[in-house]
Design an enzyme around this catalytic site. Structure first.
Site, PDB file in Angstrom:
ATOM      1  CB  ALA A  11     -15.578 -76.940  46.906  1.00 15.24           C
ATOM      2  CB  ALA A  40     -26.366 -78.662  38.928  1.00 18.13           C
ATOM      3  CB  CYS A  42     -28.536 -75.187  41.984  1.00 17.71           C
ATOM      4  SG  CYS A  42     -26.956 -74.912  42.774  1.00 17.71           S
ATOM      5  CG  ASP A 281     -22.087 -75.990  50.793  1.00 16.05           C
ATOM      6  OD1 ASP A 281     -21.791 -74.913  50.257  1.00 16.05           O
ATOM      7  OD2 ASP A 281     -23.150 -76.602  50.560  1.00 16.05           O
ATOM      8  CE1 TYR A 424     -35.403 -45.350  29.305  1.00 13.20           C
ATOM      9  CE2 TYR A 424     -34.255 -43.605  28.123  1.00 13.20           C
ATOM     10  CZ  TYR A 424     -35.434 -44.242  28.465  1.00 13.20           C
ATOM     11  OH  TYR A 424     -36.616 -43.790  27.980  1.00 13.20           O
ATOM     12  CD1 TRP A 432     -34.181 -40.300  36.630  1.00 16.73           C
ATOM     13  CD2 TRP A 432     -32.248 -40.788  37.641  1.00 16.73           C
ATOM     14  NE1 TRP A 432     -33.479 -39.139  36.736  1.00 16.73           N
ATOM     15  CE2 TRP A 432     -32.275 -39.411  37.364  1.00 16.73           C
ATOM     16  CE3 TRP A 432     -31.132 -41.324  38.276  1.00 16.73           C
ATOM     17  CZ2 TRP A 432     -31.239 -38.552  37.695  1.00 16.73           C
ATOM     18  CZ3 TRP A 432     -30.093 -40.471  38.616  1.00 16.73           C
ATOM     19  CH2 TRP A 432     -30.150 -39.096  38.319  1.00 16.73           C
ATOM     20  NE  ARG A 440     -33.897 -39.049  42.374  1.00 18.06           N
ATOM     21  CZ  ARG A 440     -34.061 -39.294  41.066  1.00 18.06           C
ATOM     22  NH1 ARG A 440     -33.070 -39.092  40.230  1.00 18.06           N
ATOM     23  NH2 ARG A 440     -35.199 -39.748  40.622  1.00 18.06           N
TER      24      ARG A 440
END
Ligand code: FAD
Length: 442
Positions: A11, A40, A42, A281, A424, A432, A440
């Site tokens: 930050a 990093a 991470c 953070d 797709y 789908w 759905r």
């Protein structure tokens, strides 16, 4: 304009770069209590596992680069211990010389991050007990992994604990994971945790759940961990039970804090105190689905919030648009991800919801290597708004979560999600997308 930034990682340095890019006249000083800049965190679990061989590879920009290339007065071993917003002064100690220092500012950003929670268990000063937050922490763990160390205990089954456990297994250790919760991965719902636990057991990780650590035992070095229900031999321990924001030095500054201790900020990253900003953070994030401030300390938010704070400090107005609670992790062959709310979060907020579990596929079943993905999807019971998606599988989880995160950001309903024009071709998807199939069904 004199800008003082406290904290020199994600930050803080995102902000510093915005200030120097947008205001060439600004004098930017960064006060960092450690010796590393912009690295990093991470990547630290993968340094322990050996996948990242050189911790230097985790450094995005060095202190010298900030000083020489960008003209930022980036200091190391400068710990801020007090902030006096009335007189616009920060005070602290130079940890190298032991000398105190004071500095005035026109605008100040607090980007001090968070620290691992390390409860006052008896014996927590024994050798061989670690936390993982910084490069020096990770180096200590790696140095400690000698031939005598074969049994490691990780305390905490959140994403850091799980990533660390995986990397110890990769190093050939016997790994035990202790958590006081009844399951690991409690940010997810239990169906997702079950998948994580299955893989943990397959990998030989001993899961000790529903047990609370009470003490560490040993002579000079940890040899045993006692919980409320049992005791466990161990050669090393890593405590990863969460973090707390580094805001205690603000005790006299009258800054409004969240219940977690994080500094409450608005979308400009301003605190309630004039010319005092916070990001990363040590700050809150506005949660768009919860419609309130939250505290989900992640690198993605720290970088964005830092950038917004720096732009605003330099007079270029930007806003942080909030989060929807997206995160992802790798656990051996699994990718586990979430965006939006879990069932528990919806219950805590009294949001009426409906949810389904749906097993879809990465791509067309007839095309090689199609894999299953388990989805949990939630919608608002009355208006059909998408509330959250969790997914676990081997491949294709990341793109589905990011589509779902985009849908959540835009307050889409389940039928909006079903109608999205997604890509797709057989190697990539079914006609789908499984997210749309789940929508759905729901
Ligand atoms: P920090 O990176 O903690 O930086 C704060 C700096 O302030 C530190 O350098 C500290 O020394 C300094 N400081 C603190 N107090 C003072 C003081 N009083 N005076 C001067 N300096 C001070 N996030 C993700 O999004 N994805 C991931 O996969 C991920 N994995 C992670 C894995 C691990 C092991 C860890 C530890 C974190 C991970 N994170 C991940 C979280 C991410 O790293 C943090 O959210 C991010 O680093 C926060 O950035 P920050 O700048 O706010 O704070």
């Amino acid at each position: 304009m004199k800008v003082v930034i406290i904290g020199g990682d994600a930050a803080g340095m995102s902000a510093a770069m915005q200030v120097v890019r947008n205001d060439e006249q600004a004098e930017v000083t960064v006060l960092e209590k450690g010796s590393y800049y912009s690295y990093a965190q991470c990547g630290l679990p993968y340094f322990i596992g050996g996948l990242v061989e050189d911790s230097g590879d985790l450094i995005a920009r060095s202190r010298d680069t900030f000083r020489e290339k960008h003209g930022i007065d980036a200091r190391i071993y400068h710990e801020v211990t007090e902030l006096d917003p009335e007189n616009k002064v920060v005070k602290g100690d130079n940890l190298e010389t032991g000398e105190p220092f004071e500095m005035t500012y026109d605008k100040c950003l607090v980007a001090t991050g968070a620290s691992p929670i390390f409860p006052p268990f008896d014996g927590n000063d024994l050798e061989g007990i670690h936390v993982l937050k910084t490069i020096p922490d990770a180096k200590k763990i790696v140095e400690d992994m000698n031939e005598q160390v074969t049994q490691v205990t990780v305390i905490g089954g959140g994403y850091i604990g799980l990533e660390v456990a995986e990397n110890f297994v990769e190093k050939g250790m016997s790994v035990r994971l202790i958590d006081l919760a009844e399951r690991v991965g409690t940010v997810y719902d239990k169906e997702i945790s079950e998948k994580i636990e299955k893989v943990a057991k397959k990998q030989g990780i001993e899961l000790v759940l529903n047990e609370s650590v009470e003490s560490f035992e040993g002579d000079q070095r940890v040899e045993e961990i006692k919980t409320d229900k049992g005791s466990y031999q161990t050669d090393m321990a890593v405590v990863a039970i969460g973090v707390k924001p580094n805001t205690s030095f603000l005790k006299n500054a009258d800054v409004h804090l969240h219940q977690t201790g994080a500094m409450i900020v608005n979308s400009y990253m301003e605190t309630n105190v004039k010319d005092l900003y916070a990001a990363g953070d040590c700050a809150t994030q506005y949660h768009r689905i919860k419609e309130k401030n939250d505290y989900i300390p992640l690198g993605t938010h720290a970088n964005k919030q830092g950038r917004v704070a720096g732009s605003n400090i330099a007079g270029v107005t930007k806003t942080f648009q909030g989060i929807v609670g997206t995160s992802i992790m790798k656990f051996f062959e699994l990718t586990v991800a979430k965006t939006g709310l879990s069932e528990k979060e919806a219950e805590d907020l009294n949001i009426p919801f409906q949810s389904i579990l749906f097993e879809g596929h990465t791509h067309a079943g007839y095309y090689p290597n199609s894999e299953k993905i388990l989805f949990k999807m939630m919608k608002h019971k009355s208006n059909g708004q998408l509330l959250g998606v969790q997914a676990v599988g081997r491949d294709g989880v990341d793109k589905r979560i990011d589509v779902a995160a985009t849908a959540l950001y835009h307050n889409m309903t389940i039928s909006d999600l079903e109608n999205l024009d997604l890509s797709y071709a057989p190697p990539y998807n079914g006609v789908w997308d499984p997210l749309q199939q789940a929508a759905r069904r729901l």
